[in-house]
Write an enzyme that holds these catalytic residues in place. Structure first.
Site, PDB file in Angstrom:
ATOM      1  N   HIS A 192      -2.792   7.584   6.828  1.00 18.28           N
ATOM      2  CA  HIS A 192      -1.817   8.506   6.240  1.00 18.28           C
ATOM      3  C   HIS A 192      -2.504   9.786   5.758  1.00 18.28           C
ATOM      4  CE1 HIS A 192       1.967   6.371   6.322  1.00 18.28           C
ATOM      5  NE2 HIS A 192       1.445   5.283   5.771  1.00 18.28           N
ATOM      6  N   GLY A 210       0.841  -1.186   0.000  1.00 20.33           N
ATOM      7  CA  GLY A 210       0.000   0.000   0.000  1.00 20.33           C
ATOM      8  C   GLY A 210       0.878   1.237   0.000  1.00 20.33           C
ATOM      9  N   HIS A 220      -4.696   1.346   7.299  1.00 17.76           N
ATOM     10  CA  HIS A 220      -3.338   1.882   7.459  1.00 17.76           C
ATOM     11  C   HIS A 220      -3.127   3.067   6.498  1.00 17.76           C
ATOM     12  CE1 HIS A 220       1.196   1.334   7.893  1.00 17.76           C
ATOM     13  NE2 HIS A 220       1.082   2.117   6.831  1.00 17.76           N
ATOM     14  N   GLU A 221      -3.515   2.878   5.239  1.00 18.40           N
ATOM     15  CA  GLU A 221      -3.310   3.942   4.239  1.00 18.40           C
ATOM     16  C   GLU A 221      -4.219   5.147   4.520  1.00 18.40           C
ATOM     17  OE1 GLU A 221      -0.749   3.625   2.534  1.00 18.40           O
ATOM     18  OE2 GLU A 221      -0.509   1.506   3.010  1.00 18.40           O
ATOM     19  N   GLN A 233       2.975   9.986   1.261  1.00 21.87           N
ATOM     20  CA  GLN A 233       4.262   9.288   1.333  1.00 21.87           C
ATOM     21  C   GLN A 233       5.175   9.603   0.155  1.00 21.87           C
ATOM     22  OE1 GLN A 233       2.251   5.265   2.192  1.00 21.87           O
ATOM     23  NE2 GLN A 233       4.202   5.113   3.283  1.00 21.87           N
ATOM     24  N   CYS A 279       5.665  -0.002   7.518  1.00 17.51           N
ATOM     25  CA  CYS A 279       5.300   1.120   6.653  1.00 17.51           C
ATOM     26  C   CYS A 279       6.553   1.550   5.897  1.00 17.51           C
ATOM     27  CB  CYS A 279       4.781   2.269   7.512  1.00 17.51           C
ATOM     28  SG  CYS A 279       4.339   3.742   6.577  1.00 17.51           S
ATOM     29  N   LEU A 280       6.405   1.818   4.616  1.00 17.79           N
ATOM     30  CA  LEU A 280       7.555   2.238   3.818  1.00 17.79           C
ATOM     31  C   LEU A 280       8.130   3.562   4.324  1.00 17.79           C
ATOM     32  CD1 LEU A 280       6.284   1.320   0.230  1.00 17.79           C
ATOM     33  CD2 LEU A 280       7.915   0.049   1.645  1.00 17.79           C
TER      34      LEU A 280
HETATM   35 NI    NI Z   1       2.318   3.394   5.714  1.00 19.27          NI
END
Ligand code: NI
Length: 186
Positions: free
Chosen positions: A147, A45, A143-144, A50, A101-102
């Site tokens: 953000h 995701g 999760h996304e 991000q 998470c990236l």
């Molecule tokens: Ni994330």
């Protein structure tokens, strides 16, 4: 085009995203770039903040996802783009899952989240959907979605775990982390 991923410590990750206005060639290109960036980093995701865009937009792909303990049980979906999403229902029942998470490289922590959600969103063709998601899809979407509200998953972990990783998170904001994909802090 693979874009650099903004890491914890970047202002954009704490800001609330703004609605996407309408279809455009630029938006289409951005969505393609987000998928490419996510795949290159082995993510499942990726949200627009991000990659430095204050937009209510995220992409998810569970094409490569395989975990018997936490199955992808909304199997009709392979990948999807979520524009201007709104979670309109969340189940009372929650469950834990170890997330990463990236934008927070090297940290994985258990997060409790509702097991099921219903979300209203536009896909990349601006068709409106109201869809019920379970399992891994519900997990990644929440999760996304966070953000877009300026939240990262470590905001949602236990107080004790927060204390235990606080120095690691702080070091990250000063560039002390390692990731095998392109990143930036701004
Ligand atoms: Ni994330």
């Amino acid at each position: 085009m693979i874009l650099p991923i903004y890491v914890n410590g970047s202002e954009i990750l704490k800001q609330t995203a703004k609605p996407v206005e309408g279809p455009s060639a630029e938006l289409n290109k951005l969505i393609d770039d987000m998928f490419e960036t996510m795949f290159a980093a082995d993510g499942i995701g990726l949200a627009a903040p991000q990659i430095g865009k204050q937009m209510k937009l995220f992409v998810v792909s569970l094409e490569e996802y395989d975990n018997e303990d936490f199955p992808n049980d909304t199997p009709e979906f392979v990948r999807e783009t979520f524009i201007n999403p709104e979670i309109i229902e969340s189940s009372e029942e929650t469950c834990p899952f170890k997330e990463g998470c990236l934008s927070v490289p090297g940290i994985n922590e258990n997060v409790n989240r509702p097991k099921e959600i219903t979300i209203r969103y536009l896909d990349r063709d601006f068709n409106e959907h109201e869809t019920h998601f379970t399992g891994m899809w519900a997990r990644v979407i929440q999760h996304e979605y966070d953000h877009l509200l300026g939240r990262i998953f470590t905001d949602s972990i236990s107080t004790l775990r927060k204390q235990l990783i606080s120095s690691k998170l702080k070091a990250m904001t000063h560039g002390k982390y390692s990731a095998r994909y392109r990143t930036k802090i701004k």
